[in-house]
Design a protein around this motif. Sequence first.
Motif, PDB file in Angstrom:
ATOM      1  N   LYS A  16       0.834  -1.188   0.000  1.00  0.00           N
ATOM      2  CA  LYS A  16       0.000   0.000   0.000  1.00  0.00           C
ATOM      3  C   LYS A  16       0.875   1.247   0.000  1.00  0.00           C
ATOM      4  O   LYS A  16       1.764   1.410   0.848  1.00  0.00           O
ATOM      5  CB  LYS A  16      -0.910  -0.001   1.240  1.00  0.00           C
ATOM      6  N   GLY A  17       0.665   2.120  -0.974  1.00  0.00           N
ATOM      7  CA  GLY A  17       1.452   3.330  -1.088  1.00  0.00           C
ATOM      8  C   GLY A  17       2.807   3.142  -1.728  1.00  0.00           C
ATOM      9  O   GLY A  17       3.608   4.073  -1.770  1.00  0.00           O
ATOM     10  N   ASP A 233      -1.642  -1.154  -3.940  1.00  0.00           N
ATOM     11  CA  ASP A 233      -2.270  -0.025  -4.620  1.00  0.00           C
ATOM     12  C   ASP A 233      -3.164  -0.471  -5.780  1.00  0.00           C
ATOM     13  O   ASP A 233      -3.826   0.358  -6.397  1.00  0.00           O
ATOM     14  CB  ASP A 233      -1.188   0.915  -5.163  1.00  0.00           C
ATOM     15  N   ASP A 346       3.172   7.897  -3.796  1.00  0.00           N
ATOM     16  CA  ASP A 346       1.739   8.152  -3.774  1.00  0.00           C
ATOM     17  C   ASP A 346       1.146   8.119  -5.177  1.00  0.00           C
ATOM     18  O   ASP A 346       0.004   8.491  -5.393  1.00  0.00           O
ATOM     19  CB  ASP A 346       1.447   9.525  -3.149  1.00  0.00           C
ATOM     20  N   ASP A 348      -0.600   6.963  -8.590  1.00  0.00           N
ATOM     21  CA  ASP A 348      -1.636   6.017  -8.965  1.00  0.00           C
ATOM     22  C   ASP A 348      -1.091   5.136 -10.076  1.00  0.00           C
ATOM     23  O   ASP A 348      -0.661   5.634 -11.112  1.00  0.00           O
ATOM     24  CB  ASP A 348      -2.862   6.798  -9.458  1.00  0.00           C
TER      25      ASP A 348
END
Length: 440
Positions: A16-17, A233, A346, A348
């Motif tokens: 995540k991240g 992500d 961060d 996408d």
Amino acid sequence: MDFTTLELRYVGGLGKGKGMAYSMKADQMPDPDANPGFGGAVRMQLSSDALFTWLALTPDKFWVNLNPDQPNKVMDARFGRTDAGRVLLEADLEMKRDFSEAVNPDKHAGAKVYWDTAPRRDGMPCFPGVRMWIEPKPAQVREQDGGIYILDAPLKVSTQWLDVDYTVPGSTECKDLSDAEKKAIERSVAANVMPLVEERVNTDPDYADLRAVYTARVAAEYIRQQDAKKATDFRAIIDSDDVSAWPLRDPHQDWTREQVWNRYMDSIKKGIEWFELKYGGKVYNQGVGGVDFSKQPKRNIPEAQFVAQNRDLDTTTANSRKSDDTSYRDLDTLYLGAGPADGGSDEDPGGDPSPRPTPTPSDTGRPSDPPSSPAPDPTGPGDDGATPPPGNRPDPDGGLADTGSDTPVGLLIGLAAVLAAAGGALTWWMRRRRTASGDR
């Protein structure tokens, strides 16, 4: 760098991240000064879009089907709006063209063996009314360093007898074949014709796009597995059925599955490869006119084998994410990659890149046990909510065998992946009879 050979060969650094770290492999151009490589942005875009397509759509949608009896079951509607789907369907049609040439007895000894030994009616050998599909052989991978190395991802071309109702006008077919004769035809085609077609699928530039999207499929299944263990992500993308961010791109933005279907049927009617067959004092003028990614098998190799056969690959892969390109052991092979710093990112991972590249056009086998999904009977192409084809019934988890960094995992036959022409990928034939004197 020869960008036509560019393929994704490592993904890792998930979390995540953290986005994703990756590395891609490509051959060097023999003479880059006189003939430099080009089209890198296009190739990377194709691999990237394919990766996200495999993540966003559920595996039951990863098939294509060219069957003259099923014009409304060519491919899933959502899959047909992506370049990954386009590549699979175009590869299916290309495979039929290659088969047409491979079965010419004037060009290939194996083809002559087939015709000489095939079941006969009225003295003439029966043509092989078979379907073909491309399926992955077990991909050799190594899971370590927080990611997966895709070392080899070979493909296999398989064949099976297929009865269809459609008949080419004017053709003569053996309609009364026994089951034993059909099996004999299957075996002969597999032994005498398919090796040549399979070699082309694995090496010919015409299938470079197919090989690139397949390695992206292997990587996508690894991401799926890791996300199932701990959120990454990619979680919002996985099985979302939303591929709007990865559409058909220029110059293929107006491509449709119906166009390929029309070309396929035109080939059936006109024939592609023509040759003469002479048996029993008679002469015949012979003309020869689906891809399913629902599963993806892999074999995780042990550490000792990885080190012995791929010396310094881990270091090369790591360096490729920090420099423009990295040579591997002074061979004519380059790696390039990218990824977030260890502290995470961060960014996408999905979406439509900006600015968008303007691509240049690219040139457009069954295991010992029956494959898990050789003959889908999918819903119609207008059904956006397509359900798993009844004859396909793919593993909802994508069929990637569990692996560990220390223990090799052998291929599970039940996970055999049917990649291409899974549903009635018919080889098409026209046979026109004429007398030995030349009358048509």
